[in-house]
Design a protein around this motif. Structure first.
Motif, short mmCIF file in Angstrom:
data_model
loop_
_atom_site.label_atom_id
_atom_site.label_comp_id
_atom_site.label_asym_id
_atom_site.label_seq_id
_atom_site.Cartn_x
_atom_site.Cartn_y
_atom_site.Cartn_z
N SER A 118 0.84 -1.18 0.00
CA SER A 118 0.00 0.00 0.00
C SER A 118 0.89 1.25 0.00
CB SER A 118 -0.91 0.01 1.24
OG SER A 118 -0.13 0.21 2.41
N TRP A 119 0.29 2.39 -0.22
CA TRP A 119 1.03 3.65 -0.21
C TRP A 119 1.66 3.89 1.15
CZ3 TRP A 119 4.04 7.12 -1.60
CH2 TRP A 119 3.97 8.48 -1.28
N SER A 120 0.95 3.63 2.22
CA SER A 120 1.51 3.84 3.56
C SER A 120 2.66 2.85 3.82
CB SER A 120 0.44 3.71 4.63
OG SER A 120 -0.14 2.42 4.64
N GLU B 183 4.81 2.57 -11.28
CA GLU B 183 3.42 2.97 -11.16
C GLU B 183 2.70 3.01 -12.51
OE1 GLU B 183 1.58 3.41 -8.48
OE2 GLU B 183 3.29 2.92 -7.19
N TRP C 229 4.63 1.51 1.51
CA TRP C 229 5.75 1.98 0.69
C TRP C 229 6.53 3.06 1.43
CZ3 TRP C 229 7.83 6.33 -1.44
CH2 TRP C 229 8.71 6.18 -2.51
N GLN C 230 5.80 3.99 2.03
CA GLN C 230 6.46 5.07 2.76
C GLN C 230 7.23 4.55 3.98
OE1 GLN C 230 4.07 8.94 3.03
NE2 GLN C 230 2.47 7.46 2.52
N GLN D 296 3.93 11.47 -6.93
CA GLN D 296 3.75 11.51 -5.47
C GLN D 296 4.86 10.75 -4.76
OE1 GLN D 296 -0.24 10.40 -4.34
NE2 GLN D 296 0.16 10.56 -2.16
N LYS D 297 5.23 9.60 -5.30
CA LYS D 297 6.31 8.82 -4.70
C LYS D 297 7.67 9.50 -4.90
CE LYS D 297 4.26 4.22 -4.51
NZ LYS D 297 4.36 2.80 -4.92
N MET E 166 0.69 9.11 -9.43
CA MET E 166 1.18 8.34 -8.29
C MET E 166 2.70 8.25 -8.31
SD MET E 166 -0.02 7.02 -5.58
CE MET E 166 1.08 6.60 -4.23
#
Length: 294
Positions: free
Chosen positions: A54-56, A81, A58-59, A89-90, A86
């Motif tokens: 998920s995005w969280s 991506e 990944w962070q 954003q990353k 997206m």
């Protein structure tokens, strides 16, 4: 920035039936990689199961990796991506967290034209000052970028400054050299091509191999750099059966199986990927033992 040598790829450890991130295990495996004389660390590649995070998550992996490496070597964060937004954003988050380089690969559902690929990279580059490594791996991304397209982007988009090619085609590397008069640093992402790629002028080898083979990849690189081709050949052929096996079996499955058998509790690949079978694990252990026994 000019990266050289062994660029090592960590896995993303999970724990429990719910397969939650195991940041403590990530800390341990990153430090173990750094002990293997790696020249850079590249979290969140295909071996790191970035497509399944998920995005969280990944962070969290990015933040933890940068903190653990702590400037000992450069950190290259993987960004793969479907959408440009997206990816941007990353890229912004990678810069905010303190990454040194981003490795960017477009993922395709609809087939992308060269112009769409060009603008994907152009728009990401406009939003970050980080150096960008173009990553070409059609087997996982569905996108195959020609040497001509990659060379054009290198020449026209300021912070695109290197390319990783995982096609396994040595002619691509010759083409990168010819099209750019040796000015475009290229990196080999096809493990069984390691010796040929270095001899063709590759600046580095992007590999998961140090997870299982310790300092052998670094020793191969050093032998090439010192011009000891006989030693380089011996070191390469020692590793080749393992390199072939992990590629054929799938990196998350085989590397996690190997690490778990070596005492690193990194969990299993995230579903729908499956863990290695007992027979696969037995074969892998035998290959590792053969490669690492003097």
């Amino acid at each position: 920035m000019k990266l050289e040598g062994i660029i090592a790829y960590p896995v993303t450890p999970f724990k429990g039936a719910e397969q939650v991130l195991d940041l403590e295990a990530l800390h341990i495996t990153l430090n173990a990689l750094l002990e293997q004389q790696c020249d850079a660390i590249a979290p969140l590649g295909s071996a790191g199961e970035s497509a399944y995070l998920s995005w969280s998550e990944w962070q969290e992996v990015a933040k933890t990796s940068i903190a653990v490496v702590n400037h000992r070597v450069p950190v290259i964060l993987g960004i793969s991506e479907l959408t440009t937004n997206m990816a941007i954003q990353k890229a912004k988050k990678a810069e905010e967290l303190g990454a040194d380089v981003i490795m960017v690969m477009p993922i395709s559902y609809w087939k992308l034209s060269d112009q769409e690929i060009y603008e994907y990279y152009q728009q990401i580059a406009a939003e970050t000052s980080l150096p960008i490594m173009v990553y070409n791996n059609p087997a996982t991304s569905g996108v195959d970028m020609s040497p001509e397209l990659i060379s054009r982007m290198f020449q026209e988009i300021d912070n695109i400054c290197m390319v990783k090619d995982s096609t396994g085609d040595i002619q691509r590397m010759h083409k990168f050299y010819e099209l750019n008069h040796g000015e475009l640093p290229f990196y080999n992402g096809c493990n069984p091509l390691a010796l040929e790629a270095f001899c063709a002028g590759a600046s580095g080898w992007c590999t998961v191999a140090p997870n299982l083979l310790g300092k052998l990849p670094s020793q191969l690189y050093q032998a090439v750099m010192t011009g000891d081709l006989e030693q380089a050949q011996a070191l390469f052929y020692k590793q080749l059966p393992v390199l072939r096996f992990i590629v054929q079996g799938g990196l998350p499955k085989t590397i996690k199986a190997g690490l778990n058998s070596m005492g690193f509790a990194v969990g299993n690949p995230r579903k729908p990927l499956q863990k290695a079978s007992p027979a696969q694990l037995e074969q892998l252990q035998a290959l590792i033992k053969s490669a690492t026994t003097a």
